[in-house]
Design a protein around this motif. Sequence first.
Motif, PDB file in Angstrom:
ATOM      1  N   GLU A   2      -9.267  -0.356   3.599  1.00 54.84           N
ATOM      2  CA  GLU A   2      -9.899  -0.150   2.302  1.00 54.84           C
ATOM      3  C   GLU A   2      -9.443   1.161   1.673  1.00 54.84           C
ATOM      4  N   LEU A   3      -9.317   2.192   2.467  1.00 58.47           N
ATOM      5  CA  LEU A   3      -8.897   3.492   1.954  1.00 58.47           C
ATOM      6  C   LEU A   3      -7.459   3.454   1.453  1.00 58.47           C
ATOM      7  N   ALA A   4      -6.635   2.604   2.085  1.00 61.09           N
ATOM      8  CA  ALA A   4      -5.233   2.475   1.681  1.00 61.09           C
ATOM      9  C   ALA A   4      -5.060   1.585   0.462  1.00 61.09           C
ATOM     10  N   GLU A   5      -5.834   0.501   0.388  1.00 63.82           N
ATOM     11  CA  GLU A   5      -5.627  -0.495  -0.668  1.00 63.82           C
ATOM     12  C   GLU A   5      -6.322  -0.156  -1.976  1.00 63.82           C
ATOM     13  N   ASN A   6      -7.507   0.409  -1.892  1.00 64.11           N
ATOM     14  CA  ASN A   6      -8.319   0.617  -3.094  1.00 64.11           C
ATOM     15  C   ASN A   6      -8.107   2.037  -3.597  1.00 64.11           C
ATOM     16  N   ILE A   7      -7.243   2.206  -4.582  1.00 64.63           N
ATOM     17  CA  ILE A   7      -6.925   3.566  -5.014  1.00 64.63           C
ATOM     18  C   ILE A   7      -8.059   4.172  -5.836  1.00 64.63           C
ATOM     19  N   GLY A   8      -8.922   3.348  -6.415  1.00 68.29           N
ATOM     20  CA  GLY A   8     -10.104   3.895  -7.062  1.00 68.29           C
ATOM     21  C   GLY A   8     -11.002   4.565  -6.047  1.00 68.29           C
ATOM     22  N   LEU A   9     -11.223   3.889  -4.931  1.00 70.96           N
ATOM     23  CA  LEU A   9     -11.993   4.455  -3.830  1.00 70.96           C
ATOM     24  C   LEU A   9     -11.304   5.690  -3.272  1.00 70.96           C
ATOM     25  N   ASN A  10      -9.989   5.626  -3.122  1.00 76.65           N
ATOM     26  CA  ASN A  10      -9.221   6.749  -2.603  1.00 76.65           C
ATOM     27  C   ASN A  10      -9.419   7.991  -3.476  1.00 76.65           C
TER      28      ASN A  10
ATOM     29  N   ILE B 193       0.819  -1.209   0.000  1.00 72.50           N
ATOM     30  CA  ILE B 193       0.000   0.000   0.000  1.00 72.50           C
ATOM     31  C   ILE B 193       0.854   1.261   0.000  1.00 72.50           C
ATOM     32  N   THR B 194       2.181   1.104  -0.122  1.00 70.75           N
ATOM     33  CA  THR B 194       3.056   2.269  -0.076  1.00 70.75           C
ATOM     34  C   THR B 194       3.358   2.839  -1.445  1.00 70.75           C
ATOM     35  N   ALA B 195       3.075   2.090  -2.506  1.00 70.52           N
ATOM     36  CA  ALA B 195       3.333   2.575  -3.862  1.00 70.52           C
ATOM     37  C   ALA B 195       2.422   1.850  -4.846  1.00 70.52           C
ATOM     38  N   PHE B 196       2.016   2.573  -5.889  1.00 69.53           N
ATOM     39  CA  PHE B 196       1.161   2.014  -6.931  1.00 69.53           C
ATOM     40  C   PHE B 196       1.692   2.438  -8.293  1.00 69.53           C
ATOM     41  N   PRO B 197       1.544   1.587  -9.315  1.00 74.96           N
ATOM     42  CA  PRO B 197       2.057   1.924 -10.647  1.00 74.96           C
ATOM     43  C   PRO B 197       1.297   3.090 -11.266  1.00 74.96           C
ATOM     44  N   PRO B 198       1.963   3.872 -12.109  1.00 70.51           N
ATOM     45  CA  PRO B 198       1.341   5.070 -12.665  1.00 70.51           C
ATOM     46  C   PRO B 198       0.101   4.795 -13.503  1.00 70.51           C
ATOM     47  N   ASP B 199       0.035   3.635 -14.175  1.00 73.41           N
ATOM     48  CA  ASP B 199      -1.154   3.384 -14.993  1.00 73.41           C
ATOM     49  C   ASP B 199      -2.404   3.262 -14.128  1.00 73.41           C
ATOM     50  N   ARG B 200      -2.260   2.751 -12.921  1.00 71.12           N
ATOM     51  CA  ARG B 200      -3.415   2.653 -12.017  1.00 71.12           C
ATOM     52  C   ARG B 200      -3.812   4.022 -11.473  1.00 71.12           C
TER      53      ARG B 200
ATOM     54  N   ASN C 257       4.793   7.302  -3.243  1.00 76.05           N
ATOM     55  CA  ASN C 257       4.943   7.433  -1.791  1.00 76.05           C
ATOM     56  C   ASN C 257       3.568   7.515  -1.140  1.00 76.05           C
ATOM     57  N   CYS C 258       2.907   6.376  -1.048  1.00 75.95           N
ATOM     58  CA  CYS C 258       1.532   6.315  -0.537  1.00 75.95           C
ATOM     59  C   CYS C 258       1.441   5.795   0.890  1.00 75.95           C
ATOM     60  N   ALA C 259       2.560   5.715   1.579  1.00 77.65           N
ATOM     61  CA  ALA C 259       2.534   5.206   2.956  1.00 77.65           C
ATOM     62  C   ALA C 259       1.621   6.066   3.823  1.00 77.65           C
ATOM     63  N   PRO C 260       0.890   5.454   4.765  1.00 74.99           N
ATOM     64  CA  PRO C 260       0.036   6.228   5.667  1.00 74.99           C
ATOM     65  C   PRO C 260       0.832   7.270   6.436  1.00 74.99           C
ATOM     66  N   ARG C 261       0.226   8.430   6.643  1.00 76.60           N
ATOM     67  CA  ARG C 261       0.875   9.519   7.374  1.00 76.60           C
ATOM     68  C   ARG C 261       0.006   9.905   8.568  1.00 76.60           C
ATOM     69  N   HIS C 262       0.621   9.918   9.716  1.00 74.66           N
ATOM     70  CA  HIS C 262      -0.099  10.204  10.959  1.00 74.66           C
ATOM     71  C   HIS C 262      -0.222  11.702  11.160  1.00 74.66           C
ATOM     72  N   GLU C 263      -1.432  12.145  11.506  1.00 71.58           N
ATOM     73  CA  GLU C 263      -1.692  13.564  11.772  1.00 71.58           C
ATOM     74  C   GLU C 263      -2.060  13.726  13.245  1.00 71.58           C
ATOM     75  N   ARG C 264      -1.195  14.414  13.982  1.00 75.67           N
ATOM     76  CA  ARG C 264      -1.361  14.512  15.436  1.00 75.67           C
ATOM     77  C   ARG C 264      -2.670  15.195  15.837  1.00 75.67           C
ATOM     78  N   ALA C 265      -3.127  16.140  15.040  1.00 73.13           N
ATOM     79  CA  ALA C 265      -4.342  16.868  15.410  1.00 73.13           C
ATOM     80  C   ALA C 265      -5.554  15.957  15.485  1.00 73.13           C
ATOM     81  N   TYR C 266      -5.510  14.824  14.777  1.00 77.47           N
ATOM     82  CA  TYR C 266      -6.637  13.894  14.739  1.00 77.47           C
ATOM     83  C   TYR C 266      -6.529  12.793  15.789  1.00 77.47           C
ATOM     84  N   ASP C 267      -5.442  12.783  16.562  1.00 74.81           N
ATOM     85  CA  ASP C 267      -5.208  11.703  17.516  1.00 74.81           C
ATOM     86  C   ASP C 267      -5.323  12.213  18.952  1.00 74.81           C
ATOM     87  N   LEU C 268      -5.061  11.323  19.894  1.00 76.16           N
ATOM     88  CA  LEU C 268      -5.172  11.655  21.315  1.00 76.16           C
ATOM     89  C   LEU C 268      -4.449  12.948  21.640  1.00 76.16           C
TER      90      LEU C 268
END
Length: 213
Positions: free
Chosen positions: A111-119, A3-10, A49-60
């Motif tokens: 699902e949000l990470a894996e399905n780039i169409g949905l993303n 889920i960290t990288a996807f080919p350009p055609d997709r 570079n599609c790795a998940p990124r943590h946003e502190r404002a949304y966490d504890l």
Amino acid sequence: MNITAFPPDRIIAASLDAAAALSNVCPNAINPRALVRALAEVESSFGTNCAPRHERAYDLRGKLHDANTPGGEALRGFRRVWGAWAACSYGPWQVMYAVARELGFNVTPVELAENIGLNGMVASALLRKRIFREVPTGSDRERCLEIIGDSYNTGNSRDANIPSDYIEKLKAAYALHLGKPERTDDQGRGRRPVRPLRTQDPRERGAPCGAWA
């Protein structure tokens, strides 16, 4: 699945679907295909570079998480279910999980990470339902991109926080993708047509979660 990288055609195929949903609501000065691609370029280097990124404002103890608002209450609920993954952004368009839920997409972080169409469709919904409404009618391309870039990056184009570097990167990426063919492999392997991605049903059920601020 990686889920960290996807080919350009997709990315190209997902961009077509996302841009199609904007065709009737996009500001007149903006090409929706170029905009969707440009956002992927700035957010994830067009899928590299599609790795998940943590946003502190949304966490504890974060500003949005702890806010005494309907949005803060929803964030705390997501945090109880998914832990810190609920405070991350995902995919080529780096969509926040909480924002996807706010927009009515009943999905999981996976699902949000894996399905780039949905993303891409969540990014499209964010533009359509929120960001484009901040653009005054008749704005030229430069002004449109400034407002869109500010709102996409910070969540609010009307405050004093202006992400100048992000906006300039978006303008450059938009110009780059505006000149590229609609259905080609953008990595120099010629004009090979790509198969449109069969996107997952966004499953837009339920009411939005409300404002986060």
